[in-house]
Every structure is written in structure tokens, then in C-alpha cells.
Write a protein that holds these residues in place. Structure first.
Motif, short mmCIF file in Angstrom:
data_model
loop_
_atom_site.label_atom_id
_atom_site.label_comp_id
_atom_site.label_asym_id
_atom_site.label_seq_id
_atom_site.Cartn_x
_atom_site.Cartn_y
_atom_site.Cartn_z
N GLU A 27 0.84 -1.20 0.00
CA GLU A 27 0.00 0.00 0.00
C GLU A 27 0.87 1.25 0.00
N ALA A 28 1.91 1.25 0.84
CA ALA A 28 2.80 2.40 0.92
C ALA A 28 3.61 2.57 -0.36
N ILE A 29 4.05 1.46 -0.96
CA ILE A 29 4.80 1.54 -2.22
C ILE A 29 3.94 2.13 -3.33
N GLY A 30 2.68 1.68 -3.41
CA GLY A 30 1.79 2.20 -4.44
C GLY A 30 1.54 3.68 -4.28
N LEU A 31 1.32 4.12 -3.04
CA LEU A 31 1.09 5.53 -2.79
C LEU A 31 2.34 6.35 -3.07
N ALA A 32 3.51 5.81 -2.72
CA ALA A 32 4.76 6.52 -2.99
C ALA A 32 4.97 6.70 -4.50
N LYS A 33 4.60 5.69 -5.27
CA LYS A 33 4.75 5.79 -6.73
C LYS A 33 3.90 6.93 -7.28
N ILE A 34 2.65 7.02 -6.80
CA ILE A 34 1.78 8.11 -7.23
C ILE A 34 2.34 9.46 -6.80
N ALA A 35 2.79 9.54 -5.55
CA ALA A 35 3.28 10.82 -5.02
C ALA A 35 4.54 11.28 -5.74
N ILE A 36 5.43 10.35 -6.06
CA ILE A 36 6.66 10.70 -6.77
C ILE A 36 6.34 11.22 -8.16
N ASP A 37 5.47 10.53 -8.89
CA ASP A 37 5.10 10.99 -10.23
C ASP A 37 4.42 12.36 -10.17
N THR A 38 3.58 12.57 -9.14
CA THR A 38 2.92 13.86 -8.99
C THR A 38 3.94 14.96 -8.71
N ALA A 39 4.90 14.68 -7.82
CA ALA A 39 5.91 15.67 -7.49
C ALA A 39 6.77 16.03 -8.69
N ALA A 40 7.01 15.05 -9.56
CA ALA A 40 7.87 15.30 -10.73
C ALA A 40 7.18 16.12 -11.81
N SER A 41 5.85 16.19 -11.76
CA SER A 41 5.14 16.83 -12.86
C SER A 41 4.19 17.94 -12.42
N SER A 42 4.33 18.41 -11.17
CA SER A 42 3.40 19.43 -10.69
C SER A 42 4.13 20.51 -9.90
N ASP A 43 3.38 21.52 -9.49
CA ASP A 43 3.96 22.60 -8.69
C ASP A 43 4.21 22.11 -7.27
N ILE A 55 3.24 23.14 -4.32
CA ILE A 55 2.13 23.07 -3.39
C ILE A 55 1.35 21.77 -3.58
N THR A 56 1.08 21.41 -4.83
CA THR A 56 0.42 20.14 -5.10
C THR A 56 1.24 18.97 -4.58
N ALA A 57 2.55 19.04 -4.81
CA ALA A 57 3.43 17.97 -4.34
C ALA A 57 3.40 17.86 -2.83
N ARG A 58 3.42 19.00 -2.12
CA ARG A 58 3.37 18.99 -0.67
C ARG A 58 2.04 18.40 -0.17
N ASN A 59 0.96 18.71 -0.87
CA ASN A 59 -0.34 18.17 -0.48
C ASN A 59 -0.35 16.64 -0.61
N MET A 60 0.32 16.13 -1.64
CA MET A 60 0.43 14.68 -1.78
C MET A 60 1.17 14.08 -0.60
N ASP A 61 2.21 14.76 -0.12
CA ASP A 61 2.96 14.28 1.04
C ASP A 61 2.08 14.12 2.27
N ARG A 62 1.04 14.93 2.35
CA ARG A 62 0.20 14.96 3.55
C ARG A 62 -0.87 13.86 3.56
N ILE A 63 -1.02 13.16 2.46
CA ILE A 63 -2.06 12.13 2.40
C ILE A 63 -1.71 10.97 3.31
N ASP A 64 -2.65 10.61 4.17
CA ASP A 64 -2.48 9.48 5.07
C ASP A 64 -3.15 8.28 4.43
N ARG A 65 -2.40 7.23 4.18
CA ARG A 65 -2.96 6.07 3.50
C ARG A 65 -4.11 5.43 4.27
N LYS A 66 -4.19 5.67 5.58
CA LYS A 66 -5.22 5.04 6.40
C LYS A 66 -6.47 5.90 6.54
N SER A 67 -6.42 7.12 6.01
CA SER A 67 -7.56 8.03 6.19
C SER A 67 -8.69 7.70 5.24
#
Length: 237
Positions: A207-223, A225-237
């Protein structure tokens, strides 16, 4: 034909091995089809944890099997682009599936092999591995299945010009230096070293690996603030 590849599942690690050494592992239609099947299984089967793409023989791949290109009567840009879309969709899915995809290139990796490498999560080479995109010098076309867009994201425009535009080859150690590959393993322990990495990786939370993959791709292609918001996502929420 099944003799062009092996498709195995060992304890949730899917492995596609190209075995078409007589043709330098030139990628034929059935080899594309088995990769698509493997990626689908990786995404759909909860017990599947990673996909390794590797090869046996002198080359990882010499590129696409040009004997399967559109017939001479249908060489328009529209026809060629339609033929390439099956690769585009396959590589898009490799990039999108929320599990790790690994390319282990034991030998020279040309054309579509490098475009595939640019679409996966982890890339490994042996000392005799080289990477090149011969489309412009040999076919007078651009490498249109990720050889421009994804390669540039990986190594930057400086080296993308060298590889894609000038058609230059880079060896394994240079590929590691420019950020194209993660590590280079000696030939006599190549397969074992790749498997050791994959076993360790798949022991972590998927679960953590899958979320990290999404977050890394988002960080590489976005501003940022969007990247920081991805960092804040709790996989259990």
C-alpha cells in the motif's frame, strides 16, 4: 510464439524473460502481448507484488522487429502512429500501475527497450549493457514511444539530445552516472542481485509503495504546493 519468452510467477514476483536470442530479442507482437498480460495481472491480482522484465542471450533487445512494421502500402504517419499506440498504452500502464515494475537489461538495450526502461520504476544493467535510440540515424523517425518525453524526464534535455537526437550510445556506468539506471551488477551475479533487490522491495508495505509511486510521479510533474499536499495524504484516512 511461446519460444520468444517465458512468463513466470514465483511467490508473487512476475517475471517476463525474452528468449529470442536468434533475433537478438527483437520485440515481436507476441512479446508485446505477454508484457501487456503481465502488467494487467500485476494490477488485478492482489497476490502479485512486482514485475521483472529481463532477457537471455546477447541482447536485452535490439529494438522492434521491423518485419512486423506496417506494409509498404501503408506507411503514412497515421498508420505508423496507430501501430505505436499499443506501445504507448502499454508503457502508460507500466507507469500507472501501483506496484513496482523493474527492467533488468543483461545486454544491449536499443530502441523500444530504452523506451520501456524509461517507463518502469527501477532499471538495472550489467557491465556489457549499452543503451541507444537508433531511430533517427537508421529510420529517420523520432523514438515516439517515450524515447523523447520520458527519457528527457529521466536524464534531462542535455543527455536526451545526445541519445535521442544524435543517436549516441551510452554504456552501463555512464548510464548510472546520468541517472538512467539505478545500479550495475556483475554478469555472474546479475540475476541473483536483481532478485535480491526485488525480494527486499516486495517485503515492504505494498500500500505504501503504491502511494509513494503516485506521489513521486505527482511531485515530478506538478507545482510544489500540489506535491506537498500529496505528502500529507495518510494512507489510512
Amino acid at each position: 510464439m511461446a519460444e520468444n519468452y517465458r512468463f513466470e510467477n514465483t511467490d508473487g514476483i512476475l517475471t517476463v524473460t525474452f528468449t529470442r536470442d536468434a533475433k537478438l530479442n527483437a520485440v515481436a507482437t507476441d512479446m508485446v502481448d505477454v508484457l501487456r498480460e503481465a502488467v494487467w495481472q500485476l494490477g488485478d491480482d492482489s497476490s502479485a507484488r512486482a514485475l521483472v522484465i529481463t532477457a537471455e542471450g546477447r541482447f536485452f533487445t535490439a529494438g522492434m522487429d521491423i518485419s512486423e512494421m506496417p506494409p509498404e502500402r501503408d506507411t503514412s504517419g497515421i498508420a505508423v502512429r496507430r501501430n505505436y499506440r499499443r506501445l504507448h498504452l502499454l508503457f502508460d500502464e507500466m507507469e500507472a500501475v501501483e506496484k513496482p515494475v523493474i527492467q533488468a537489461a543483461q545486454g544491449p538495450c536499443l530502441g523500444v527497450g530504452l523506451e520501456m526502461a524509461s517507463s518502469v520504476d527501477f532499471r538495472f544493467a550489467s557491465p556489457r549493457t549499452t543503451y541507444s535510440l537508433p531511430e533517427i540515424p537508421n529510420l529517420a523517425v523520432i523514438p515516439g514511444s517515450g524515447g523523447i518525453s520520458r527519457l528527457t524526464r529521466l536524464v534531462g534535455p542535455h543527455w536526451a539530445r545526445w541519445i535521442a537526437m544524435a543517436g549516441k550510445s551510452v554504456g552501463a556506468e555512464q548510464a548510472r552516472t546520468i541517472g538512467l539506471v539505478h545500479d550495475v551488477f556483475a554478469e555472474d551475479v546479475f540475476a541473483e542481485s536483481v532478485q535480491a533487490f526485488v525480494r527486499e522491495l516486495t517485503s515492504y508495505s505494498m500500500e505504501a509503495i503504491g502511494l509513494a509511486k503516485i506521489a513521486i510521479d505527482t511531485a515530478a510533474s506538478s507545482d510544489k504546493i500540489t506535491a506537498r499536499n500529496m505528502d500529507r495524504i495518510d494512507r489510512k484516512s
